[in-house]
Design a protein around this motif. Structure first.
Motif, PDB file in Angstrom:
ATOM      1  N   LEU A 152      -6.878   1.112  -3.505  1.00 18.26           N
ATOM      2  CA  LEU A 152      -7.712  -0.184  -3.311  1.00 18.26           C
ATOM      3  C   LEU A 152      -7.853  -1.029  -4.101  1.00 18.26           C
ATOM      4  CD1 LEU A 152     -10.054   0.779  -0.380  1.00 18.26           C
ATOM      5  CD2 LEU A 152      -7.902  -0.380   0.038  1.00 18.26           C
ATOM      6  N   ILE A 153      -8.408  -0.487  -5.137  1.00 18.20           N
ATOM      7  CA  ILE A 153      -8.846  -0.916  -6.396  1.00 18.20           C
ATOM      8  C   ILE A 153      -7.803  -1.810  -7.200  1.00 18.20           C
ATOM      9  CG2 ILE A 153      -9.543  -1.136  -8.771  1.00 18.20           C
ATOM     10  CD1 ILE A 153     -11.003   1.822  -8.032  1.00 18.20           C
ATOM     11  N   GLN A 154      -6.751  -1.308  -6.629  1.00 23.30           N
ATOM     12  CA  GLN A 154      -5.134  -1.927  -7.274  1.00 23.30           C
ATOM     13  C   GLN A 154      -5.009  -3.013  -6.225  1.00 23.30           C
ATOM     14  OE1 GLN A 154      -2.459   1.230  -6.698  1.00 23.30           O
ATOM     15  NE2 GLN A 154      -2.717   1.223  -9.159  1.00 23.30           N
ATOM     16  N   THR A 155      -4.974  -3.171  -5.172  1.00 26.28           N
ATOM     17  CA  THR A 155      -4.723  -4.067  -3.811  1.00 26.28           C
ATOM     18  C   THR A 155      -6.252  -5.035  -3.766  1.00 26.28           C
ATOM     19  OG1 THR A 155      -5.406  -2.662  -2.078  1.00 26.28           O
ATOM     20  CG2 THR A 155      -2.956  -2.815  -2.452  1.00 26.28           C
ATOM     21  N   THR A 174      -7.506  -6.198  -6.452  1.00 22.18           N
ATOM     22  CA  THR A 174      -7.622  -7.004  -7.653  1.00 22.18           C
ATOM     23  C   THR A 174      -6.942  -8.016  -8.011  1.00 22.18           C
ATOM     24  OG1 THR A 174      -9.333  -4.764  -8.692  1.00 22.18           O
ATOM     25  CG2 THR A 174      -8.277  -6.558 -10.114  1.00 22.18           C
ATOM     26  N   LYS A 175      -6.745  -8.549  -9.116  1.00 22.86           N
ATOM     27  CA  LYS A 175      -5.649  -9.569  -9.796  1.00 22.86           C
ATOM     28  C   LYS A 175      -5.321  -8.717 -11.180  1.00 22.86           C
ATOM     29  CE  LYS A 175      -7.277 -13.776  -7.225  1.00 22.86           C
ATOM     30  NZ  LYS A 175      -8.231 -15.186  -7.926  1.00 22.86           N
ATOM     31  N   ASP A 176      -3.513  -9.658 -10.906  1.00 30.07           N
ATOM     32  CA  ASP A 176      -3.656  -8.736 -12.543  1.00 30.07           C
ATOM     33  C   ASP A 176      -4.039  -8.725 -13.503  1.00 30.07           C
ATOM     34  OD1 ASP A 176      -1.439  -7.110 -10.677  1.00 30.07           O
ATOM     35  OD2 ASP A 176       0.004  -9.203 -10.909  1.00 30.07           O
ATOM     36  N   ALA A 177      -4.681 -10.206 -13.387  1.00 25.15           N
ATOM     37  CA  ALA A 177      -5.418 -10.329 -15.100  1.00 25.15           C
ATOM     38  C   ALA A 177      -6.795  -9.676 -15.189  1.00 25.15           C
ATOM     39  CB  ALA A 177      -5.785 -11.762 -14.572  1.00 25.15           C
ATOM     40  N   TYR A 178      -7.057  -8.890 -13.583  1.00 30.98           N
ATOM     41  CA  TYR A 178      -8.651  -8.258 -14.253  1.00 30.98           C
ATOM     42  C   TYR A 178      -8.587  -6.593 -13.533  1.00 30.98           C
ATOM     43  CZ  TYR A 178     -10.591 -12.436 -15.040  1.00 30.98           C
ATOM     44  OH  TYR A 178     -10.901 -13.735 -15.414  1.00 30.98           O
ATOM     45  N   ARG A 179      -7.130  -5.913 -12.985  1.00 31.05           N
ATOM     46  CA  ARG A 179      -7.146  -5.179 -13.040  1.00 31.05           C
ATOM     47  C   ARG A 179      -7.692  -3.528 -14.236  1.00 31.05           C
ATOM     48  NH1 ARG A 179      -2.498  -5.870 -10.648  1.00 31.05           N
ATOM     49  NH2 ARG A 179      -3.109  -6.269  -8.734  1.00 31.05           N
ATOM     50  N   GLY A 180      -6.810  -4.249 -15.095  1.00 28.15           N
ATOM     51  CA  GLY A 180      -7.585  -2.986 -15.928  1.00 28.15           C
ATOM     52  C   GLY A 180      -9.163  -3.511 -16.334  1.00 28.15           C
ATOM     53  N   ARG A 181      -9.388  -4.306 -16.739  1.00 25.74           N
ATOM     54  CA  ARG A 181     -10.844  -4.278 -16.497  1.00 25.74           C
ATOM     55  C   ARG A 181     -11.941  -3.377 -15.748  1.00 25.74           C
ATOM     56  NH1 ARG A 181     -11.626 -10.838 -18.675  1.00 25.74           N
ATOM     57  NH2 ARG A 181      -9.116 -10.728 -20.234  1.00 25.74           N
ATOM     58  N   VAL A 182     -11.418  -3.786 -14.599  1.00 27.11           N
ATOM     59  CA  VAL A 182     -12.403  -3.930 -13.168  1.00 27.11           C
ATOM     60  C   VAL A 182     -12.260  -1.972 -13.561  1.00 27.11           C
ATOM     61  CG1 VAL A 182     -11.727  -3.140 -10.754  1.00 27.11           C
ATOM     62  CG2 VAL A 182     -11.735  -5.623 -11.911  1.00 27.11           C
ATOM     63  N   PHE A 183     -10.852  -1.505 -13.745  1.00 27.37           N
ATOM     64  CA  PHE A 183     -10.191   0.099 -14.322  1.00 27.37           C
ATOM     65  C   PHE A 183     -11.030   0.523 -15.111  1.00 27.37           C
ATOM     66  CE2 PHE A 183      -6.634  -0.044 -10.995  1.00 27.37           C
ATOM     67  CZ  PHE A 183      -7.244   1.435 -10.400  1.00 27.37           C
ATOM     68  N   GLY A 184     -11.636   0.099 -16.312  1.00 28.70           N
ATOM     69  CA  GLY A 184     -12.091   0.207 -17.304  1.00 28.70           C
ATOM     70  C   GLY A 184     -13.403   0.409 -17.367  1.00 28.70           C
ATOM     71  N   ALA A 185     -14.169  -0.839 -16.315  1.00 30.55           N
ATOM     72  CA  ALA A 185     -15.518  -0.921 -15.789  1.00 30.55           C
ATOM     73  C   ALA A 185     -16.023   0.531 -14.866  1.00 30.55           C
ATOM     74  CB  ALA A 185     -15.446  -1.773 -15.154  1.00 30.55           C
ATOM     75  N   ARG A 198       1.082  -1.227   0.173  1.00 33.71           N
ATOM     76  CA  ARG A 198       0.405  -0.026   0.353  1.00 33.71           C
ATOM     77  C   ARG A 198       1.204   1.230   0.207  1.00 33.71           C
ATOM     78  NH1 ARG A 198      -2.252   3.565   3.758  1.00 33.71           N
ATOM     79  NH2 ARG A 198      -1.041   2.037   5.871  1.00 33.71           N
ATOM     80  N   LYS A 199       1.893   1.113   0.881  1.00 33.00           N
ATOM     81  CA  LYS A 199       2.602   1.949   0.956  1.00 33.00           C
ATOM     82  C   LYS A 199       3.720   2.814  -0.072  1.00 33.00           C
ATOM     83  CE  LYS A 199       3.433   1.491   5.842  1.00 33.00           C
ATOM     84  NZ  LYS A 199       4.661   1.293   7.067  1.00 33.00           N
ATOM     85  N   THR A 200       4.058   1.301  -1.297  1.00 33.32           N
ATOM     86  CA  THR A 200       4.179   1.420  -2.223  1.00 33.32           C
ATOM     87  C   THR A 200       3.358   2.408  -3.777  1.00 33.32           C
ATOM     88  OG1 THR A 200       5.639  -0.302  -1.976  1.00 33.32           O
ATOM     89  CG2 THR A 200       5.809   0.264  -3.898  1.00 33.32           C
ATOM     90  N   VAL A 246     -16.052  -7.641 -10.161  1.00 36.70           N
ATOM     91  CA  VAL A 246     -16.797  -5.981  -9.392  1.00 36.70           C
ATOM     92  C   VAL A 246     -17.868  -7.121  -8.607  1.00 36.70           C
ATOM     93  CG1 VAL A 246     -17.708  -4.350  -8.777  1.00 36.70           C
ATOM     94  CG2 VAL A 246     -16.038  -4.290 -10.608  1.00 36.70           C
ATOM     95  N   LEU A 247     -18.241  -7.081  -9.296  1.00 33.73           N
ATOM     96  CA  LEU A 247     -20.000  -7.597  -8.524  1.00 33.73           C
ATOM     97  C   LEU A 247     -19.429  -9.147  -7.262  1.00 33.73           C
ATOM     98  CD1 LEU A 247     -22.330  -7.841 -10.812  1.00 33.73           C
ATOM     99  CD2 LEU A 247     -22.442  -6.005  -9.178  1.00 33.73           C
ATOM    100  N   ALA A 248     -18.227  -9.661  -7.710  1.00 32.12           N
ATOM    101  CA  ALA A 248     -17.824 -11.231  -6.666  1.00 32.12           C
ATOM    102  C   ALA A 248     -17.878 -10.598  -5.481  1.00 32.12           C
ATOM    103  CB  ALA A 248     -17.317 -12.203  -7.629  1.00 32.12           C
ATOM    104  N   THR A 249     -16.616  -9.117  -5.675  1.00 30.78           N
ATOM    105  CA  THR A 249     -15.894  -8.274  -4.549  1.00 30.78           C
ATOM    106  C   THR A 249     -16.624  -7.203  -3.816  1.00 30.78           C
ATOM    107  OG1 THR A 249     -14.352  -8.873  -6.101  1.00 30.78           O
ATOM    108  CG2 THR A 249     -13.724  -8.163  -3.848  1.00 30.78           C
ATOM    109  N   PRO A 250     -17.242  -7.687  -2.790  1.00 28.30           N
ATOM    110  CA  PRO A 250     -17.810  -6.481  -1.989  1.00 28.30           C
ATOM    111  C   PRO A 250     -17.245  -5.791  -1.133  1.00 28.30           C
ATOM    112  CG  PRO A 250     -18.314  -9.043  -0.684  1.00 28.30           C
ATOM    113  CD  PRO A 250     -17.108  -9.227  -2.112  1.00 28.30           C
ATOM    114  N   SER A 251     -15.929  -5.517  -1.676  1.00 23.54           N
ATOM    115  CA  SER A 251     -14.935  -4.462  -1.367  1.00 23.54           C
ATOM    116  C   SER A 251     -15.129  -3.319  -2.496  1.00 23.54           C
ATOM    117  CB  SER A 251     -13.745  -4.701  -0.516  1.00 23.54           C
ATOM    118  OG  SER A 251     -14.060  -5.278  -0.013  1.00 23.54           O
ATOM    119  N   LEU A 252     -15.120  -3.659  -3.994  1.00 21.51           N
ATOM    120  CA  LEU A 252     -15.068  -3.198  -4.965  1.00 21.51           C
ATOM    121  C   LEU A 252     -16.487  -3.330  -5.040  1.00 21.51           C
ATOM    122  CD1 LEU A 252     -12.787  -5.369  -7.104  1.00 21.51           C
ATOM    123  CD2 LEU A 252     -12.298  -3.479  -6.644  1.00 21.51           C
ATOM    124  N   VAL A 253     -17.236  -3.596  -5.015  1.00 20.04           N
ATOM    125  CA  VAL A 253     -19.099  -3.165  -4.925  1.00 20.04           C
ATOM    126  C   VAL A 253     -19.153  -2.474  -4.033  1.00 20.04           C
ATOM    127  CG1 VAL A 253     -21.754  -3.681  -4.982  1.00 20.04           C
ATOM    128  CG2 VAL A 253     -20.299  -5.250  -5.687  1.00 20.04           C
TER     129      VAL A 253
END
Length: 291
Positions: A212-215, A217-228, A2-4, A91-98
Motif C-alpha cells: 500500500l505504501i508503495q502504491t 506514494t510517488k516515486d520521488a517521495y517513496r524512500g522518504r516515506v519509508f524512512g519516516a 498490486r499483484k506484482t 504522509v500528513l497530506a495523504t489520509p490513507s498514509l496517515v
C-alpha cells in the motif's frame, strides 16, 4: 501493480523468516566452535557484508537526471533530516498514509510489549526452558515461511487494505490464545501451534502494508516515506518496550501481553474501516485501482 508488488514483498518476508529460523541454529554452532565473545565480531561482519552488497546494486536512470542524482548523493548526509521531514509532510497530506501510520503505531507498540515480555512469559507462565523458547521462535519462523507462500495466492483475490485488516485481526486473536492458554493447559504444545499460526498472518500484514505504501506514494517521495515510517516504528517500539519494562514487575504478565494482541486487533479494525473508506473514496487518478 498490486499483484506484482505483493510477490516480492512476500518474498522479503520469506527471507526474514528464513533468517529467523536459521539464525539461532547457526549461532549455536558458532558459539560451540568459536566461543560467545566472537559472535559479536561475526554479527558485525554480517552487517558490513550486507552494506557491501547494497553498494553493488546499480540501476539505470535517464541521462538528464544523472547530474542531479550525483549532487543528491554528495549532499545526502546533510539532507537526511530535511528528507525525513519531507516524508512526514507527504504522509500528513495523504489520509490513507496517515491511517497506515496509525496502524503501524498500534503494531509497533504491541511488538515492544511482546519483545520485552516474551522471555519472562515463557519462563514464569509457561514454565519453559531456553530450549522451549527456541522452539517457539522456530515455530513462528516456520509459520512465516508457510505464510510467505500462502499469502501470495490469497492476496490476488482481495484488496490490500482488507488483507492487512483480516491478517491483523487473525494475528491478534492467535496472540491472545497463546497468552491465555497456559491458564488451562500446561506444556508448550499448544504454544507451538498458536505461535506457528501467528507467523502466517504476520506476512499478510507486512506485505499488505508495504504494498500500500508503495502504491500510494510517488516515486520521488517513496524512500522518504519509508524512512519516516522506519523512524516512527523504531520510536514507538521503544516506547512499548519501556512501558512493558516498567510495568513488568508490577502487573500480571498475561494482562500486559494482552496489550500485544489488542494492538493487532485495533490495527485490523482500523484497516478494515477507516483505511478501506479512505482508499475507496480517493480519486481514481491518485491510486491504482487494484489497491
Amino acid at each position: 501493480m498490486r499483484k506484482t508488488l505483493l510477490r516480492p514483498n512476500s518474498l522479503s518476508a520469506l527471507n526474514s523468516n528464513l533468517a529467523r529460523l536459521l539464525g539461532p541454529v547457526l549461532a549455536g554452532i558458532l558459539v560451540g566452535l568459536t566461543g560467545l565473545s566472537n559472535i559479536t565480531l561475526i554479527d558485525t561482519a554480517s552487517f558490513l557484508i550486507a552494506a557491501g552488497l547494497i553498494a553493488l546494486i546499480h540501476y539505470r536512470k535517464p541521462l538528464r537526471q544523472t547530474q542531479s542524482a550525483e549532487v543528491n548523493v554528495l549532499s545526502s548526509v546533510g539532507n537526511v533530516g530535511r528528507e525525513w521531514n519531507d516524508g512526514l509532510h507527504v504522509v500528513l497530506a495523504t489520509p490513507s498514509l496517515v491511517i497506515l501510520f496509525v496502524i503501524t503505531a498500534f503494531i509497533m507498540i504491541a511488538e515492544g510489549f511482546f519483545g520485552t515480555l516474551i522471555v519472562p512469559f515463557v519462563a514464569r507462565i509457561m514454565h519453559g526452558t531456553e530450549i522451549d523458547f527456541g522452539l517457539l521462535m522456530a515455530s513462528q519462523a516456520i509459520g512465516g515461511i508457510i505464510g510467505s507462500i500462502f499469502i501470495v495466492r490469497i492476496a490476488r483475490t482481495i484488496p490490500a487494505y482488507r488483507l492487512i485488516g483480516i491478517c491483523a485481526i487473525s494475528f491478534g486473536i492467535l496472540d491472545l490464545a497463546l497468552f491465555y492458554y497456559p491458564l488451562w493447559v500446561s506444556g508448550i504444545g499448544l504454544g507451538l501451534l498458536f505461535i506457528g499460526l501467528v507467523g502466517i498472518p504476520s506476512v499478510g500484514v507486512f506485505a499488505g502494508r508495504t504494498t500500500l505504501i508503495q502504491t500510494l506514494t510517488k516515486d520521488a517521495y517513496r524512500g522518504r516515506v519509508f524512512g519516516a515510517l522506519s523512524a516512527v516504528s523504531a520510536l514507538l517500539m521503544l516506547v512499548g518496550a519501556v512501558i512493558a519494562g516498567v510495568l513488568g514487575e508490577r502487573v500480571n504478565l498475561i494482562l500486559l501481553l494482552t496489550a500485544d494482541g489488542l494492538g493487532y486487533l485495533f490495527a485490523g479494525i482500523v484497516a478494515l474501516t477507516l483505511l478501506g473508506r479512505t482508499i475507496t473514496t480517493m480519486p481514481r487518478t491518485e491510486i491504482n485501482p487494484l489497491v
